[in-house]
Design a protein around this motif. Structure first.
Motif, short mmCIF file in Angstrom:
data_model
loop_
_atom_site.label_atom_id
_atom_site.label_comp_id
_atom_site.label_asym_id
_atom_site.label_seq_id
_atom_site.Cartn_x
_atom_site.Cartn_y
_atom_site.Cartn_z
N ALA A 194 0.84 -1.19 0.00
CA ALA A 194 0.00 0.00 0.00
C ALA A 194 0.88 1.24 0.00
N LEU A 198 1.07 4.28 -2.81
CA LEU A 198 0.95 5.68 -2.48
C LEU A 198 2.10 6.47 -3.10
N ASN A 201 1.73 6.88 -6.77
CA ASN A 201 0.83 7.98 -7.12
C ASN A 201 1.56 9.30 -7.06
N LEU A 213 -3.53 9.70 1.63
CA LEU A 213 -4.92 9.61 1.25
C LEU A 213 -5.77 9.15 2.41
N ASP A 215 -9.03 7.09 3.86
CA ASP A 215 -9.53 5.79 3.42
C ASP A 215 -10.52 5.92 2.28
N ASP A 217 -10.74 8.23 0.00
CA ASP A 217 -10.08 8.54 -1.28
C ASP A 217 -9.42 7.32 -1.85
N ASN A 218 -8.83 6.54 -0.98
CA ASN A 218 -8.16 5.34 -1.44
C ASN A 218 -9.16 4.39 -2.09
N GLN A 221 -10.16 5.62 -5.46
CA GLN A 221 -9.17 5.34 -6.51
C GLN A 221 -9.24 3.90 -6.97
N SER A 222 -9.35 2.99 -5.99
CA SER A 222 -9.41 1.58 -6.38
C SER A 222 -10.63 1.29 -7.22
N ASN B 141 -4.60 0.80 3.05
CA ASN B 141 -4.24 2.21 3.05
C ASN B 141 -3.34 2.46 4.24
N VAL B 234 -8.18 -3.15 -0.61
CA VAL B 234 -9.09 -2.17 -0.04
C VAL B 234 -10.53 -2.50 -0.37
#
Lengths: 305, 353
Positions: A194, A198, A201, A213, A215, A217-218, A221-222, B141, B234
């Motif tokens: 992870a 990051l 990115n 980010l 959670d 936002d993460n 993105q996924s 994350n 995630v």
């Protein structure tokens, strides 16, 4: 393939001599000697290279890691830099420093042992051989691994290569050895993964730093990634059906397998599961918020006092 | 090149510019994650090094501290001194700017942490504590927080008086023990190159020895070989383990809170009792004096009442503050977790249709 430098780089299946020194002699096939590297090592090497003294062309350091029981798999987990000096006719390595740092590192990670050394710059010369000899003594019975990272960016890539050395030639002098390349893999924990994402990115934003980010936002993105992938696949399928792209049976079968992995759940069952899951979550959220409100009220009351 | 004056202003030698954000080097992030990850479930600490420039605290290096608690203070500081000396030789910034600690499910608010951070902040005004939550980071994350103690709290902690009135005077509640700073991550140029390469590299890291010594098959799907191929941890839907653990911790902390309240109530009751006794004694005295005045005798001297009835000291409210802060933290965590989970749940619902 011969070079003009004093060391030969030859591709030979001669790992027999190095690796199977520890493997039982009855093995018919030579065991593959391979390494895997934690990306943190690359980062540290680059950082060290950035901090080198003026006038130093390349920097070296020690690699730490663990090896598997039969000695054929080496996992490089960490490293530390070692100051060294290279002049025209000689090379000096600060051995005291190397030992001290190793002791310090052992206090934190008792399981890691010295497995080799690294250097920046792709060239392998006789100094490399000498230094390698020194490290070979440190590593004792197993072959020491030498990792080079091409920071000069020849061919526009940071080529990473790993080697072990085998003696060659008539006399057994320290610098009569041959560096044999061995395969190298990159391995890391899931959490580090992870972190790497990051950082990856961050590379797309121009030069400036990126922030962490949240959670949400993460997740966003996924989900966008998955969406893009699905779009690509459906475009491909559409164009195959329309006949513009020749159908590839393997890809088609693979897609079918993937789609059939989605569990076929009866609608009513799904409703029930969905609702119960949702209710659990909502109840927990409600309780948590109630607790927080309670605390906030207590806080106000205290302030009033 | 910035002039000397600009540089010294940027470096803020007098220490007047407060820090407003923290910038971590990419390497530091990975190092912290790796160290914390390797030592679960134990909590581990380490030191951070760097420099503060223009109000931004830049952390450029870190190293882990050995986790043997039995060792004396000297060993730990010895290790630190030696480490910093060695790092200085390879041109690493040897200026200590803080420390980091790993935590599991956010249970880091306890006395020892506060004490350590207090001493650190006392010695170095520009220091920061980084908390890395290992359990949450496994859900796709990275969770890193940069915290400092607020100045109000520092003042109060120095005096060590945590009575209710001191707290109200300083307007200190559990939510302003710590102040949180935003974190940004920095990549050097070479590092960016490395990241691009890792993304596209399938075989470049694996050297062209495929026909040599390896018996690995290099014919597998390329996507799985690339280091930075997307991972979808995630998108995992399981809720139980995380929420259950969080709730357990929450309940334990509430029990602690309850105990604290019990203690406080007990103290209050004992103060009541003492006061009542005092009042009764005074009344007694008065009636006694009145009676004597009537019968013409000299009134009894007023003894020192306070010395006779000692009110018990108020228990320190620091624990209460910390426990409330901890409860708040857990609740916030549940909330933060709930947001994305609800999203995922509804997404799956849609997919099913």
């Amino acid at each position: 393939m011969m070079d003009n430098s004093s060391t030969l780089h030859l591709a030979l299946p001669a790992v027999h001599t190095a690796a199977s020194a520890t493997a039982p002699p009855s093995l018919a096939q030579p065991r593959a000697f391979s390494t895997s590297v934690n990306p943190l090592v690359f980062f540290s090497i680059l950082d060290h290279y950035l901090r080198r003294n003026a006038g130093q062309d390349r920097v070296i350091g020690t690699l730490l890691g663990v090896r598997s029981e039969d000695g054929s798999e080496v996992e490089i987990k960490g490293c530390y830099p070692v100051p060294h000096l290279e002049t025209e006719d000689q090379v000096e390595v600060d051995m005291e420093y190397h030992r001290t740092m190793f002791e310090l590192h052992k206090q934190v990670n008792p399981k890691e042992v010295i497995v080799g050394w690294y250097a920046t710059g792709a060239a392998l010369n006789s100094y490399s051989a000498l230094i390698h000899d020194f490290y070979q003594k440190e590593v004792s019975s197993f072959p020491a691994v030498h990792l080079t990272m091409d920071t000069a960016l020849t061919n526009e890539r940071l080529g990473v290569k790993t080697y072990i050395s085998a003696p060659v030639g008539i006399t057994s002098k320290a610098d009569n050895c041959m560096f044999i390349p061995i395969p190298c893999d990159v391995k890391y924990f899931k959490a580090e993964r992870a972190g790497l994402e990051l950082l990856a990115n961050a590379k797309s934003t121009e030069s400036g730093p990126t922030s962490l980010l949240s959670d949400m936002d993460n997740l966003e993105q996924s989900v966008i990634e998955v969406q893009k992938m699905l779009e690509r696949v459906s475009e491909y399928v559409d164009s195959v059906l329309a006949g513009t792209i020749p159908a590839n049976n393997t890809v088609g079968r693979y897609l079918m397998d993937t789609v059939s992995v989605v569990p076929k759940v009866d609608a009513a069952e799904f409703e029930k599961m969905f609702n119960s899951h949702l209710q659990d979550l909502l109840m927990v959220i409600y309780l948590a918020n109630m607790t927080r409100t309670q605390l906030a009220v207590a806080k106000r009351l205290e302030k009033l006092m | 090149m910035p002039s000397n004056k600009e540089l010294s202003a940027a470096l803020d030698i007098e220490g007047t510019v407060p820090i407003h954000s923290v910038q971590l080097d990419a390497m530091v992030v990975l190092k912290i994650v790796k160290h914390c990850r390797e030592s679960i479930p134990a909590t581990v600490t380490g030191q951070l090094m760097g420099l503060d420039v223009n109000g931004v605290l830049e952390v450029t290096h870190s190293f882990p501290m050995p986790k043997n608690n039995q060792d004396s203070e000297d060993d730990a500081s010895n290790y630190q001194v030696q480490m910093m000396r060695c790092l200085r030789e390879v041109n690493v910034d040897d200026n200590s700017v803080g420390w980091y600690q790993s935590t599991n499910m956010g249970n880091f608010m306890n006395q020892s942490l506060i004490e350590h951070q207090f001493e650190f902040q006392q010695a170095l005004s520009k220091s920061v504590l980084i908390i890395h939550d290992v359990a949450r980071s496994s859900m796709g994350n990275i969770n890193l927080r940069a915290l400092r103690l607020t100045p109000a709290f520092m003042k109060l902690y120095k005096e060590k008086k945590f009575t209710t009135e001191a707290l109200t005077k300083a307007k200190l509640t559990f939510s302003n023990i710590f102040e949180e700073l935003p974190i940004t991550i920095r990549n050097t140029a070479l590092l960016t190159a490395l990241l691009y390469e890792l993304e596209t590299a399938d075989e470049s890291v694996e050297v062209s020895t495929s026909h040599l010594t390896t018996y690995k098959s290099t014919a597998s799907a390329p996507a799985s070989k690339s280091v930075l191929a997307p991972s979808f941890d995630v998108l995992d839907l399981s809720l139980d383990p995380y929420v259950a653990k969080n709730l357990e911790n929450l309940m334990d902390t509430i029990d602690d809170h309850h105990q604290e309240q019990g203690n406080y109530a007990y103290w209050q009751r004992s103060v009541e009792r003492e006061n009542k006794k005092k009042a009764a004694y005074l009344l007694n005295r008065k009636t006694e004096n009145a009676r004597r005045a009537q019968s013409g005798q000299a009134p009894l001297a007023n003894e020192d009442v306070d010395a006779m009835f000692k009110t018990p000291a108020e228990p320190s409210r620091l624990d209460h503050l910390l426990i409330s802060g901890q409860i708040d933290n857990y609740c916030k965590q549940i909330n933060e977790f709930a947001g994305p989970t609800l999203g995922k749940l509804f997404a799956v619902g849609e997919l099913q249709k």
